[in-house]
Enzyme design. Structure first.
Site, PDB file in Angstrom:
ATOM      1  N   ASP A 133       0.843  -1.205   0.000  1.00  0.00           N
ATOM      2  CA  ASP A 133       0.000   0.000   0.000  1.00  0.00           C
ATOM      3  C   ASP A 133       0.873   1.249   0.000  1.00  0.00           C
ATOM      4  OD1 ASP A 133      -2.431   1.653   0.307  1.00  0.00           O
ATOM      5  OD2 ASP A 133      -1.482   2.130   2.217  1.00  0.00           O
ATOM      6  N   ARG A 138      -0.491   6.402  -6.690  1.00  0.00           N
ATOM      7  CA  ARG A 138      -1.839   6.937  -6.985  1.00  0.00           C
ATOM      8  C   ARG A 138      -1.873   8.450  -6.807  1.00  0.00           C
ATOM      9  NH1 ARG A 138      -5.039   4.469  -2.759  1.00  0.00           N
ATOM     10  NH2 ARG A 138      -6.842   5.495  -3.633  1.00  0.00           N
TER      11      ARG A 138
HETATM   12  N1  URA Z   1      -6.611   7.175   2.847  1.00  0.00           N
HETATM   13  C1  URA Z   1      -5.848   6.090   2.544  1.00  0.00           C
HETATM   14  O1  URA Z   1      -5.105   5.579   3.378  1.00  0.00           O
HETATM   15  N2  URA Z   1      -5.916   5.597   1.308  1.00  0.00           N
HETATM   16  C2  URA Z   1      -6.725   6.103   0.341  1.00  0.00           C
HETATM   17  O2  URA Z   1      -6.745   5.582  -0.741  1.00  0.00           O
HETATM   18  C3  URA Z   1      -7.513   7.228   0.675  1.00  0.00           C
HETATM   19  C4  URA Z   1      -7.433   7.751   1.938  1.00  0.00           C
END
Ligand code: URA
Length: 434
Positions: A161, A168
């Site tokens: 992530d 992203r």
């Molecule tokens: N917070 C996160 O951790 N991820 C996202 O994609 C959006 C907000």
């Protein structure tokens, strides 16, 4: 498996298998899949979506891409909170010490700025010396010794992530229900908290523009959390205008400190009390919402929440003098008011436009490795419903140079909608999913 075929499958609308999702996440975390292919897949997901099974698979694969913490040896129960992102959202800075002050250990992993929204880690790093990069061992020790830790994703926790989030941010692939749900919940599952409250935002200053989309996102995240054995509640809160008055890293820390010291903006304080009450109830400290709220109000009024915040800053090597004397936080050299051009009531403020302006001032990133300027941002001088006369200040721009003010002034002016009659009051919280 071949990444190009997986991208094409999602581009054409096929659901990816569990094995494909696991292969992609592992390969990306290990550096075997390049950013350009992952960006293409993320964009295909933005357009084509993912079903519930794919979203749950993506969440678990990202959570398991690093360590999965079990904190029960350092605290019998820990709590956590996460926002889906909004403009001026400094809630964590107030809420985390507030619930820690009533005896609920907070173990929180936060993100950096994402798209047009700021991130808690960038905000905390405006405090000189504050360390957000903690090892798993340091994270655990902070939970045990302070009862409160807010850290960036270490390389060991949900590393997939961490990489995808940064990608992203700069590839316009934030606005996607499955990508947000998996990103938020992978971090929450990896960080090990037993009770989680989700602040799911909707409106122009959030990634979900409508209440319906926010509800869908909230339901998905609550289901994933419960399936993993966690207690989860989601609060659907409005981002139809920025939260509080400050937008920008050090400016938001100043406002959060004011809230912890008893003089914060009412919407920020109210939201923290609502979210905090959910955590107090989930943790079983109080059964009824009004009892939970009273407990939190006492911790805020007595200064206990402020003391917890200070203890966290000291433990994470931040300079305590910078939060005692806020003039020591980064301060922009140029501060210019933006005047209203007509008389009337402020009917709407486009939070997304404000967030993008702060990025353009240097408060957010255009590329993954950009440094940011913690000092810049905006301070609203009037919010929705206020009556202003032409020439009255709408907000103050905090910038590094005068030319930056000129660059954003027009788009900021366009972010305001005026009306001749007072607009209907905006709700702060629309519903709570328990
Ligand atoms: N917070 C996160 O951790 N991820 C996202 O994609 C959006 C907000």
């Amino acid at each position: 498996m071949r990444m190009v075929e997986i991208i094409a499958a999602k581009r054409d609308g096929r659901a990816l298998t569990t094995a494909e999702i696991e292969w992609v996440v592992k390969g990306y975390a290990a550096g075997e899949i390049p950013d350009y292919q992952m960006a293409a897949l993320a964009m295909a997901i933005v357009w084509r979506g993912m079903d519930d099974r794919e979203t749950a698979d993506l969440t678990l694969a990202m959570a398991r891409s690093g360590d999965m913490l079990d904190l029960h040896d350092v605290a019998p129960l820990t709590v956590d909170k996460h926002s889906t992102g909004g403009v001026g959202d400094k809630t964590t800075l107030v809420l985390a010490p507030l619930v820690a002050a009533v005896g609920l250990p907070v173990a929180k992993m936060s993100g950096r700025g994402l798209g047009f929204s700021g991130g808690t880690i960038d905000k905390l790093e405006s405090i000189p010396g504050f360390r957000t990069a903690l090892s798993v061992e340091q994270f655990r020790r902070a939970v045990q010794e302070v009862g409160l830790v807010v850290a960036a994703q270490s390389g060991d926790l949900a590393p997939a992530d961490k990489k995808l989030y940064a990608l992203r941010d700069v590839t316009a692939t934030v606005e996607s229900i499955p990508l947000i749900a998996a990103s938020v919940m992978s971090k929450k599952l990896a960080a090990g908290a037993d009770c989680i409250v989700l602040d799911v935002k909707y409106g122009r200053g959030a990634f979900m523009h409508t209440l319906d989309d926010a509800r869908q996102l909230a339901q998905k995240m609550v289901a994933i959390g419960r399936h993993a054995g966690r207690k989860v509640a989601a609060v659907l809160s409005s981002m139809q205008q920025p939260l509080g008055f400050a937008v920008g890293n050090a400016l938001e820390v100043r406002e959060a400190v004011a809230a912890l010291r008893g003089s914060g903006p009412s919407d920020l304080v109210e939201l923290c009390l609502i979210l905090g009450s959910e955590l107090v109830r989930l943790a079983g400290l109080r059964e009824r919402s009004d009892d939970a709220r009273a407990l939190l109000e006492t911790a805020l009024r007595s200064g206990a929440a402020w003391e917890k915040f200070r203890a966290m800053v000291v433990y994470q090597s931040g300079d305590p003098e910078a939060i005692e004397d806020l003039d020591r936080l980064p301060t922009a050299p140029v501060q210019v008011d933006l005047p209203a051009t007509e008389d009337g009531f402020i009917a709407a403020i486009d939070g997304q436009a404000l967030g993008l302006a702060v990025n353009a001032l240097g408060g957010g990133r255009a590329r993954k490795d950009d440094a940011i300027d913690h000092s810049v941002g905006l301070v609203l001088r009037a919010k929705v419903g206020a009556k202003v006369a032409a020439g009255d200040p709408l907000l103050t721009i905090h910038a590094a140079r005068q030319s930056d003010v000129e660059m954003v002034a027009e788009r900021l002016r366009n972010a305001y909608t005026m009306s001749e009659t007072p607009p209907a009051p905006l709700p702060l919280v629309e519903e709570i999913i328990r």
